[in-house]
Design an enzyme around this catalytic site. Structure first.
Site, mmCIF file in Angstrom:
data_model
loop_
_atom_site.group_PDB
_atom_site.id
_atom_site.type_symbol
_atom_site.label_atom_id
_atom_site.label_comp_id
_atom_site.label_asym_id
_atom_site.label_seq_id
_atom_site.Cartn_x
_atom_site.Cartn_y
_atom_site.Cartn_z
ATOM 1 N N HIS A 1 -16.859 28.089 -83.694
ATOM 2 C CA HIS A 1 -15.821 28.279 -82.664
ATOM 3 C C HIS A 1 -16.223 27.552 -81.374
ATOM 4 O O HIS A 1 -15.425 26.820 -80.786
ATOM 5 C CB HIS A 1 -15.634 29.778 -82.396
ATOM 6 N N GLU A 2 -17.475 27.747 -80.949
ATOM 7 C CA GLU A 2 -17.918 27.117 -79.691
ATOM 8 C C GLU A 2 -17.966 25.605 -79.817
ATOM 9 O O GLU A 2 -17.520 24.884 -78.923
ATOM 10 C CB GLU A 2 -19.296 27.647 -79.276
ATOM 11 N N GLN B 1 -14.687 24.520 -71.270
ATOM 12 C CA GLN B 1 -13.963 25.722 -70.833
ATOM 13 C C GLN B 1 -14.091 25.960 -69.345
ATOM 14 O O GLN B 1 -13.312 26.728 -68.778
ATOM 15 C CB GLN B 1 -14.470 26.958 -71.593
ATOM 16 N N HIS C 1 -14.795 23.632 -79.443
ATOM 17 C CA HIS C 1 -14.345 23.350 -78.071
ATOM 18 C C HIS C 1 -14.773 21.942 -77.640
ATOM 19 O O HIS C 1 -14.092 21.296 -76.849
ATOM 20 C CB HIS C 1 -14.949 24.354 -77.083
ATOM 21 N N GLY D 1 -20.223 33.365 -76.310
ATOM 22 C CA GLY D 1 -20.395 31.917 -76.325
ATOM 23 C C GLY D 1 -19.474 31.291 -75.305
ATOM 24 O O GLY D 1 -18.453 31.887 -74.929
ATOM 25 N N CYS E 1 -10.679 34.035 -77.711
ATOM 26 C CA CYS E 1 -11.274 32.953 -76.929
ATOM 27 C C CYS E 1 -11.053 33.224 -75.452
ATOM 28 O O CYS E 1 -9.953 33.598 -75.045
ATOM 29 C CB CYS E 1 -10.622 31.632 -77.318
ATOM 30 N N LEU E 2 -12.112 33.020 -74.656
ATOM 31 C CA LEU E 2 -12.006 33.255 -73.219
ATOM 32 C C LEU E 2 -10.969 32.323 -72.588
ATOM 33 O O LEU E 2 -10.428 32.620 -71.525
ATOM 34 C CB LEU E 2 -13.371 33.071 -72.556
HETATM 35 NI NI NI Z 1 -13.373 29.842 -77.286
#
Ligand code: NI
Length: 172
Positions: free
Chosen positions: A132-133, A41, A136, A36, A90-91
């Site tokens: 989670h997404e 981000q 953001h 995701g 998380c990225l």
């Molecule tokens: Ni994340």
């Protein structure tokens, strides 16, 4: 980065700019091996996220696949507030994982990449991925939701101390 992202207007959704943004996000998600990615981000503070759990994923081999989906201006409603825990990463926060508690089942109203109204009801692991997404888009990261900070770990620590151990071999 950590702010409430703005909604996309209807005529923006089918614009060339948004198409390019979605393409960049999908490419970035694939390159980084994520499941995701949210627009903030990659520096775009708009209510847009992409999610995809590919079949036969190397990283998530035991999870049900979920087709590539573009979620725009999402609204989340909790259906089953029973708490579930998953280790999240998380990225945007490399080399950190945390155990996060979230509701087990949610409903999401959103617009797809064509601006059409859609609804999904997701539960278990997928409910955590989606929450989670979408967090953001509200400027919230998983570390904000870790209740027990002893359950924050680097990737190494996670593998060493927290990852489920394979069945032990019996050697007679
Ligand atoms: Ni994340």
């Amino acid at each position: 980065m950590r702010k409430f992202a703005r909604e996309l207007k209807f005529d923006e959704i089918e614009s060339e700019q948004t198409r390019r943004l979605v393409k960049d996000m999908v490419q970035t998600m694939h390159e980084l091996g994520g499941i995701g990615l949210a627009a903030p981000q990659i520096g775009e503070s708009v209510q847009l996220a992409v999610i995809e759990i590919p079949p036969n994923s190397e990283r998530y081999p035991h999870r049900d696949p979920f087709p590539l989906s573009v979620l725009i201006n999402p609204r989340v409603r909790v259906i089953d507030k029973t708490e579930q825990e998953f280790w999240e990463g998380c990225l945007s926060i490399p080399n950190l994982r945390g155990l996060v508690v979230r509701p087990r089942q949610i409903s999401v109203d959103y617009l797809d990449h064509k601006g059409e109204s859609r609804n999904i009801v997701v539960e278990d692991f997928l409910a955590t991925v989606v929450q989670h997404e979408l967090d953001h888009l509200l400027g919230v990261l998983f570390i904000d939701r870790v209740r027990d900070t002893t359950k924050l770990a680097t990737d190494d620590e996670y593998v060493r101390y927290w990852m489920e151990e394979p069945p032990l071999e019996t050697t007679g």
